[in-house]
Design an enzyme around this catalytic site. Structure first.
Site, PDB file in Angstrom:
ATOM      1  CE1 TYR A  29       3.170  -9.973   2.164  1.00 36.72           C
ATOM      2  CE2 TYR A  29       4.266 -12.086   2.496  1.00 36.72           C
ATOM      3  CZ  TYR A  29       3.320 -11.320   1.844  1.00 36.72           C
ATOM      4  OH  TYR A  29       2.529 -11.873   0.887  1.00 36.72           O
ATOM      5  CG  HIS A 106      -2.616  -4.528   1.451  1.00 35.35           C
ATOM      6  ND1 HIS A 106      -3.140  -5.742   1.853  1.00 35.35           N
ATOM      7  CD2 HIS A 106      -3.646  -3.826   0.929  1.00 35.35           C
ATOM      8  CE1 HIS A 106      -4.424  -5.765   1.576  1.00 35.35           C
ATOM      9  NE2 HIS A 106      -4.767  -4.613   1.009  1.00 35.35           N
TER      10      HIS A 106
END
Ligand code: CA2
Length: 154
Positions: A29, A106
């Site tokens: 991430y 995302h």
């Protein structure tokens, strides 16, 4: 620029566990915290003359309420629904009622991950989808909104 955008902010909405960004799984991430992403998103929006409402919740109903708020008070939605992306018909239904641009973002690329991340209840109602570019995806989404709002005004 669409008239609405001058006084109506972009709603940037973030789903569950994104409040922990920067603390774990940086290889998936990235290292940027959610609050730093919020700061950068607001700076980028300002360059386009746009304001931002930036929020995160771990609760599905909050996201539904905010999508409904954005529907009347916003010029666009940038949504990282996190895990609810793959499960939430409630978020899908709320987004269906939105007429302004919706950009799904995302940080990771869910299509390159586990099969349960391959389906999105958001993509079918999104104007566009940006995946796998970590925090840069949010900034590209702001640029996309600015361009879409200009085009809407042609
Ligand atoms: O890649 C993304 O942005 C995701 O929306 C992130 C979600 C995941 O369920 C989606 O499939 C893809 C998970 C967010 C969890 O965030 C964390 C942050 C720090 C540490 C661990 C998880």
């Amino acid at each position: 620029m669409a008239k609405k955008a001058k006084s109506f902010p972009i709603y940037v909405l973030n789903g569950p566990t994104l409040n922990l960004l920067g603390t774990r799984e940086p290889e998936v991430y990235g290292r940027t915290t959610l609050s730093e992403i919020g700061k950068r998103v607001k700076e980028r929006a300002r360059t386009h003359g746009l304001d931002v409402v930036f929020r995160q919740s771990n609760h599905e109903g909050d996201l539904v309420d905010w999508i409904q708020e954005a529907r009347v008070q916003g010029c666009a939605i940038i949504l990282n629904g996190a895990a609810y992306t793959h499960t939430s018909i409630a978020i899908h239904d709320a987004l269906r009622a939105v007429q302004s641009p919706i950009i799904e973002v995302h940080l990771s690329n869910p299509h390159a991950r586990e099969p349960f991340r391959h389906h999105s209840f958001v993509s079918t109602v999104a104007t566009g989808v940006i995946v796998g570019l970590k925090d840069m995806g949010y900034l590209l989404a702001v640029d996309a909104v600015a361009n879409l709002l200009k085009d809407n005004n042609k």
